[in-house]
Design a protein around this motif. Structure first.
Motif, short mmCIF file in Angstrom:
data_model
loop_
_atom_site.label_atom_id
_atom_site.label_comp_id
_atom_site.label_asym_id
_atom_site.label_seq_id
_atom_site.Cartn_x
_atom_site.Cartn_y
_atom_site.Cartn_z
N GLY A 103 -8.35 10.16 -11.59
CA GLY A 103 -8.93 11.06 -12.59
C GLY A 103 -10.23 10.57 -13.19
O GLY A 103 -10.81 11.25 -14.05
N THR A 104 -10.74 9.41 -12.76
CA THR A 104 -11.92 8.84 -13.40
C THR A 104 -13.18 9.66 -13.14
O THR A 104 -14.17 9.53 -13.86
N LEU A 142 -13.96 13.90 -15.93
CA LEU A 142 -15.31 14.09 -16.48
C LEU A 142 -15.85 15.46 -16.07
O LEU A 142 -16.49 16.15 -16.86
N ALA A 183 -8.35 -1.71 -8.09
CA ALA A 183 -8.25 -3.10 -8.55
C ALA A 183 -7.33 -3.90 -7.64
O ALA A 183 -7.56 -5.08 -7.38
N ARG A 184 -6.28 -3.26 -7.12
CA ARG A 184 -5.35 -3.99 -6.25
C ARG A 184 -5.96 -4.23 -4.87
O ARG A 184 -5.66 -5.22 -4.22
N SER A 237 -15.87 -0.48 -13.95
CA SER A 237 -15.39 -1.72 -14.55
C SER A 237 -13.97 -1.99 -14.07
O SER A 237 -13.34 -1.14 -13.43
N LEU A 238 -13.45 -3.18 -14.41
CA LEU A 238 -12.09 -3.52 -14.00
C LEU A 238 -11.09 -2.50 -14.54
O LEU A 238 -10.18 -2.06 -13.82
N ALA A 239 -11.25 -2.10 -15.80
CA ALA A 239 -10.31 -1.13 -16.38
C ALA A 239 -10.38 0.20 -15.63
O ALA A 239 -9.36 0.85 -15.40
N LEU A 240 -11.58 0.60 -15.23
CA LEU A 240 -11.71 1.84 -14.46
C LEU A 240 -11.05 1.68 -13.09
O LEU A 240 -10.36 2.58 -12.60
N HIS A 277 -8.53 -0.04 -12.38
CA HIS A 277 -7.07 0.02 -12.47
C HIS A 277 -6.55 1.43 -12.28
O HIS A 277 -5.36 1.64 -12.04
N ARG A 278 -7.42 2.43 -12.42
CA ARG A 278 -6.99 3.81 -12.20
C ARG A 278 -7.64 4.46 -10.97
O ARG A 278 -7.00 5.22 -10.26
N ARG A 338 -28.96 -1.13 -14.43
CA ARG A 338 -28.18 -2.20 -15.06
C ARG A 338 -27.10 -2.59 -14.07
O ARG A 338 -26.46 -1.72 -13.49
N ALA A 394 -24.08 -3.82 -14.51
CA ALA A 394 -22.71 -3.47 -14.88
C ALA A 394 -22.62 -2.00 -15.25
O ALA A 394 -23.53 -1.44 -15.85
N ASN A 395 -21.51 -1.38 -14.89
CA ASN A 395 -21.19 -0.04 -15.40
C ASN A 395 -22.29 0.97 -15.19
O ASN A 395 -22.58 1.76 -16.07
#
Lengths: 157, 281
Positions: free
Chosen positions: B32-33, B37, B76-77, B100-103, B105-106, B183, B185-186
């Protein structure tokens, strides 16, 4: 459509709530559960202010549907002190004054806790800092945050 | 925009829900990332989402020389798997480049393929290693090369009652993905370059992201990269061919002219990097 979802937040017993299908975890936490520590920054997955842990993994609550965390354990900044790693992070942030306005701080604290658990206690600071790239501080107060990371890395929070 | 959400536990049920438009336009939901949006700003008109979260597709397994990645495995996995980093370094580097890492993860590989964004950081490496996408639908299963699955900008060869089940990726120890951003990152890549050389191919394969209409291989550059260690003058020819033959977009991230210059530099960088063992990069 609204339907019931069982939410497990900060180690409490599962709580059943009626939540619209399209609601984001961020909004459920803040407006239904009153957990205002989780911040809304960009709402597009860029800033990390809304980071929570889902089954221990850093997750952007602005891009997560509440119904998708049914049967999973959610940890917000309000519950982070229950976790030994979370306590280390909080102590290091306090010792280094690692905040300016503080808006990004809950996201950084939760992120760093999740990253430390995921990468392991022996991960080099550089890897931890790289994994923190998803958290933005608009005050640009990064140096103190980096010092907090190093303080934990030295085993001296 | 509001929508309803179904969370089926079986593939059959998921396909049935996808085929049923009586509640309005229906779309599959992986991480859903990207889709959420699009729903927020009206680019997607879906009124019902079918979550793939409960389907048994969060898998990762080597089958001899091929890696099978389930469609809904969190990136992430994939990124933290040491065997993937050793045997398919370009894929790990593509994963590292996503959000990012948190993103991660999904976000999922299936979602990235299905959304087919021009600036995807994963499609270039999937094209360069000649990965295969496996689909399951009411009419049965089929598989096709990623190059044929991608039909255009955000367009893929996927029927309404069909889902990406997994991606089959051949081992490519000589592979890399390099990118450039405003940039590091992100941010979204202005241009990404993937190169890979695998057992079956007679030359390096080279694919670009940040181009129109969707990431694509550039055969005009590949013809110069036949040797396992290409000579500097051949790398130069490949870099110029990539800059000449790709179609670039001008947008808020970079002008077409800038992207063209960037590509030549990134091609040189990628060919050099791919020859360095993953642990020493």
């Amino acid at each position: 459509m609204t339907s019931e979802v069982a939410l497990t937040v900060n180690g409490a017993a599962p709580r059943r709530l009626a939540v619209p299908d399209s609601e984001r975890l961020l909004d459920t936490l803040r407006w239904r559960l009153g957990l205002k520590g989780t911040k809304e920054g960009c709402r597009t997955g860029d800033c990390g202010a809304c980071t929570v842990l889902v089954d221990g993994e850093t997750t952007l609550s602005c891009l997560t549907l509440t119904h998708e965390v049914q049967d999973r354990a959610v940890t917000t900044v309000e519950g982070i002190a229950e976790d030994p790693e979370g306590r280390r992070v909080l102590a290091a942030f306090a010792a280094e004054d690692a905040l300016q306005c503080g808006y990004c701080t809950p996201g950084f604290v939760v992120s760093l806790t999740g990253i430390r658990k995921e990468l392991g206690a022996s991960a080099p600071d550089s890897a931890v800092i790289e994994a923190l790239q998803g958290n933005l501080c608009r005050c640009t107060g990064y140096l103190a945050i980096v010092r907090a990371v190093a303080r934990i890395g030295n085993g001296n929070p | 925009m509001t929508f309803s959400l179904a969370r089926p536990s079986t593939i059959v049920e998921a396909l049935r829900l996808l085929a049923d438009d009586t509640e309005g336009p229906t779309a599959p939901l992986a991480g859903g990332t990207d889709l959420l949006l699009d729903l927020d700003d009206g680019r997607s008109t879906a009124r019902r989402l079918v979550s793939l979260d409960k389907l048994p597709w969060k898998t990762l397994a080597w089958d001899g020389p091929r890696l099978n990645v389930g469609a809904t495995l969190p990136l992430a996995r994939l990124g933290s798997d040491a065997t993937v980093r050793a045997r398919l370094p370009g894929l790990s580097e593509g994963v590292d480049a996503v959000g990012s890492l948190a993103l991660r993860h999904r976000a999922t590989l299936g979602g990235n393929l299905g959304r087919a964004a021009p600036a995807s950081d994963l499609l270039p490496i999937l094209l360069a290693v000649d990965a295969t996408v496996r689909l399951v639908g009411t009419a049965g299963r089929r598989e096709l090369p990623v190059a044929r699955f991608l039909r255009g900008s955000r367009q893929v060869d996927l029927a309404k009652d069909e889902l990406i089940e997994s991606v089959s990726i051949p081992e490519a120890r000589l592979s890399t993905y390099v990118w450039q951003r405003v940039r590091p990152a992100n941010d979204v890549s202005q241009v990404g370059v993937a190169v890979a050389r695998s057992g079956s191919s007679a030359s390096w394969r080279l694919a670009l992201g940040g181009v129109l209409p969707v990431p694509t291989r550039i055969p005009e550059a590949e013809v110069h990269l036949t040797e396992e260690r290409p000579r500097p003058e051949d790398v130069e020819l490949a870099a110029n061919a990539a800059a000449t033959h790709a179609r670039f977009v001008t947008d808020k991230r970079a002008s077409e002219a800038y992207r063209r210059r960037l590509v030549a530099t990134l091609v040189r960088r990628a060919v050099a990097r791919a020859q360095i063992p993953p642990g020493e990069r």
